[in-house]
Write a protein that holds these residues in place. Structure first.
Motif, mmCIF file in Angstrom:
data_model
loop_
_atom_site.group_PDB
_atom_site.id
_atom_site.type_symbol
_atom_site.label_atom_id
_atom_site.label_comp_id
_atom_site.label_asym_id
_atom_site.label_seq_id
_atom_site.Cartn_x
_atom_site.Cartn_y
_atom_site.Cartn_z
ATOM 1 N N ASN A 22 0.847 -1.191 0.000
ATOM 2 C CA ASN A 22 0.000 0.000 0.000
ATOM 3 C C ASN A 22 0.886 1.245 0.000
ATOM 4 O OD1 ASN A 22 -2.156 -1.704 0.130
ATOM 5 N ND2 ASN A 22 -2.511 -1.425 2.310
ATOM 6 N N GLY A 23 0.774 2.030 -1.057
ATOM 7 C CA GLY A 23 1.584 3.235 -1.177
ATOM 8 C C GLY A 23 2.989 2.992 -1.700
ATOM 9 N N CYS A 24 3.223 1.851 -2.327
ATOM 10 C CA CYS A 24 4.552 1.520 -2.847
ATOM 11 C C CYS A 24 4.943 2.513 -3.941
ATOM 12 C CB CYS A 24 4.552 0.101 -3.397
ATOM 13 S SG CYS A 24 6.121 -0.373 -4.163
ATOM 14 N N LEU A 25 6.093 3.132 -3.773
ATOM 15 C CA LEU A 25 6.552 4.128 -4.739
ATOM 16 C C LEU A 25 6.973 3.495 -6.061
ATOM 17 C CD1 LEU A 25 8.560 6.498 -2.384
ATOM 18 C CD2 LEU A 25 6.273 6.829 -3.319
ATOM 19 N N LEU A 26 7.550 2.295 -6.003
ATOM 20 C CA LEU A 26 7.937 1.617 -7.245
ATOM 21 C C LEU A 26 6.716 1.284 -8.087
ATOM 22 C CD1 LEU A 26 10.756 -0.881 -6.250
ATOM 23 C CD2 LEU A 26 10.903 1.011 -7.851
ATOM 24 N N GLN A 28 3.819 2.731 -8.026
ATOM 25 C CA GLN A 28 3.256 3.995 -8.524
ATOM 26 C C GLN A 28 4.065 4.531 -9.702
ATOM 27 O OE1 GLN A 28 3.146 7.028 -5.539
ATOM 28 N NE2 GLN A 28 1.713 8.293 -6.680
ATOM 29 N N HIS A 29 5.387 4.473 -9.598
ATOM 30 C CA HIS A 29 6.259 4.948 -10.675
ATOM 31 C C HIS A 29 6.064 4.124 -11.948
ATOM 32 C CE1 HIS A 29 9.769 6.388 -12.821
ATOM 33 N NE2 HIS A 29 10.171 5.139 -12.947
ATOM 34 N N PHE A 30 6.096 2.797 -11.795
ATOM 35 C CA PHE A 30 5.933 1.929 -12.964
ATOM 36 C C PHE A 30 4.551 2.079 -13.570
ATOM 37 C CE2 PHE A 30 9.404 -0.931 -11.137
ATOM 38 C CZ PHE A 30 10.363 -0.376 -11.960
ATOM 39 N N LYS A 31 3.566 2.337 -12.762
ATOM 40 C CA LYS A 31 2.204 2.532 -13.261
ATOM 41 C C LYS A 31 2.127 3.785 -14.124
ATOM 42 C CE LYS A 31 -2.389 2.832 -11.273
ATOM 43 N NZ LYS A 31 -3.133 2.755 -10.018
ATOM 44 N N GLU A 32 2.813 4.841 -13.705
ATOM 45 C CA GLU A 32 2.828 6.087 -14.482
ATOM 46 C C GLU A 32 3.643 5.937 -15.760
ATOM 47 O OE1 GLU A 32 4.337 8.971 -11.755
ATOM 48 O OE2 GLU A 32 2.492 9.023 -10.578
ATOM 49 N N GLU A 33 4.775 5.245 -15.665
ATOM 50 C CA GLU A 33 5.680 5.132 -16.810
ATOM 51 C C GLU A 33 5.235 4.070 -17.815
ATOM 52 O OE1 GLU A 33 8.399 7.092 -17.477
ATOM 53 O OE2 GLU A 33 7.631 8.250 -15.780
ATOM 54 N N GLY A 34 4.828 2.895 -17.315
ATOM 55 C CA GLY A 34 4.544 1.798 -18.234
ATOM 56 C C GLY A 34 3.116 1.309 -18.227
ATOM 57 N N PHE A 38 2.034 -3.202 -16.641
ATOM 58 C CA PHE A 38 3.481 -3.266 -16.458
ATOM 59 C C PHE A 38 3.824 -3.257 -14.970
ATOM 60 C CE2 PHE A 38 7.610 -1.172 -15.910
ATOM 61 C CZ PHE A 38 8.409 -2.020 -16.656
ATOM 62 N N ALA A 39 3.176 -2.397 -14.212
ATOM 63 C CA ALA A 39 3.439 -2.298 -12.772
ATOM 64 C C ALA A 39 3.035 -3.594 -12.070
ATOM 65 C CB ALA A 39 2.682 -1.117 -12.173
ATOM 66 N N HIS A 40 1.905 -4.146 -12.455
ATOM 67 C CA HIS A 40 1.439 -5.389 -11.843
ATOM 68 C C HIS A 40 2.394 -6.534 -12.165
ATOM 69 C CE1 HIS A 40 -1.447 -8.135 -10.106
ATOM 70 N NE2 HIS A 40 -1.366 -8.877 -11.191
ATOM 71 N N ARG A 41 2.857 -6.596 -13.403
ATOM 72 C CA ARG A 41 3.797 -7.641 -13.811
ATOM 73 C C ARG A 41 5.093 -7.541 -13.015
ATOM 74 N NH1 ARG A 41 3.095 -12.174 -14.988
ATOM 75 N NH2 ARG A 41 1.335 -11.429 -16.157
ATOM 76 N N PHE A 42 5.566 -6.323 -12.774
ATOM 77 C CA PHE A 42 6.759 -6.135 -11.954
ATOM 78 C C PHE A 42 6.531 -6.699 -10.558
ATOM 79 C CE2 PHE A 42 8.720 -3.675 -8.555
ATOM 80 C CZ PHE A 42 10.058 -3.931 -8.802
ATOM 81 N N CYS A 43 5.401 -6.360 -9.954
ATOM 82 C CA CYS A 43 5.115 -6.818 -8.596
ATOM 83 C C CYS A 43 5.070 -8.337 -8.511
ATOM 84 C CB CYS A 43 3.794 -6.238 -8.095
ATOM 85 S SG CYS A 43 3.838 -4.449 -7.851
ATOM 86 N N ILE A 44 4.515 -8.970 -9.517
ATOM 87 C CA ILE A 44 4.389 -10.425 -9.506
ATOM 88 C C ILE A 44 5.726 -11.109 -9.765
ATOM 89 C CG2 ILE A 44 3.433 -12.374 -10.794
ATOM 90 C CD1 ILE A 44 0.918 -10.726 -11.155
ATOM 91 N N THR A 48 10.348 -8.758 -4.299
ATOM 92 C CA THR A 48 10.525 -9.803 -3.291
ATOM 93 C C THR A 48 9.273 -9.990 -2.445
ATOM 94 O OG1 THR A 48 11.519 -8.205 -1.771
ATOM 95 C CG2 THR A 48 13.014 -9.489 -3.145
ATOM 96 N N VAL A 49 8.537 -8.931 -2.204
ATOM 97 C CA VAL A 49 7.288 -9.046 -1.454
ATOM 98 C C VAL A 49 6.269 -9.819 -2.281
ATOM 99 C CG1 VAL A 49 5.400 -7.777 -0.373
ATOM 100 C CG2 VAL A 49 7.731 -6.924 -0.179
ATOM 101 N N GLY A 50 6.222 -9.558 -3.575
ATOM 102 C CA GLY A 50 5.321 -10.291 -4.456
ATOM 103 C C GLY A 50 5.641 -11.777 -4.490
ATOM 104 N N GLU A 51 6.917 -12.104 -4.462
ATOM 105 C CA GLU A 51 7.316 -13.510 -4.439
ATOM 106 C C GLU A 51 6.860 -14.178 -3.147
ATOM 107 O OE1 GLU A 51 11.513 -13.385 -5.040
ATOM 108 O OE2 GLU A 51 11.323 -12.873 -7.169
#
Length: 61
Positions: A22-26, A28-34, A38-44, A48-51
């Motif tokens: 909640n409130g992850c800056l990465l 949010q950044h990836f969501k704006e850029e890609g 793209f942001a969801h794919r990064f998280c998954i 490391t938290v997604g893993e």
């Protein structure tokens, strides 16, 4: 990882998500850029938290 019951697993997932996701800056950044996908794919796949969340999810099955 020790054996958890379902309630403990859900509690651990909720704790991880509230602390780190909640409130992850990465995200949010990836969501704006890609974009959202793209942001969801990064998280998954790379976060490391997604893993860790995936490990908990596999134990729920």
């Amino acid at each position: 990882m020790k054996n958890f019951n379902r309630k403990e697993l859900f509690t651990n997932v909720e704790t991880l998500m509230s602390q780190y996701c909640n409130g992850c800056l990465l995200h949010q950044h990836f969501k704006e850029e890609g974009g959202r996908r793209f942001a969801h794919r990064f998280c998954i796949s790379q976060c490391t938290v997604g893993e860790k969340l995936q490990e908990y999810g596999k134990k729920l099955i």
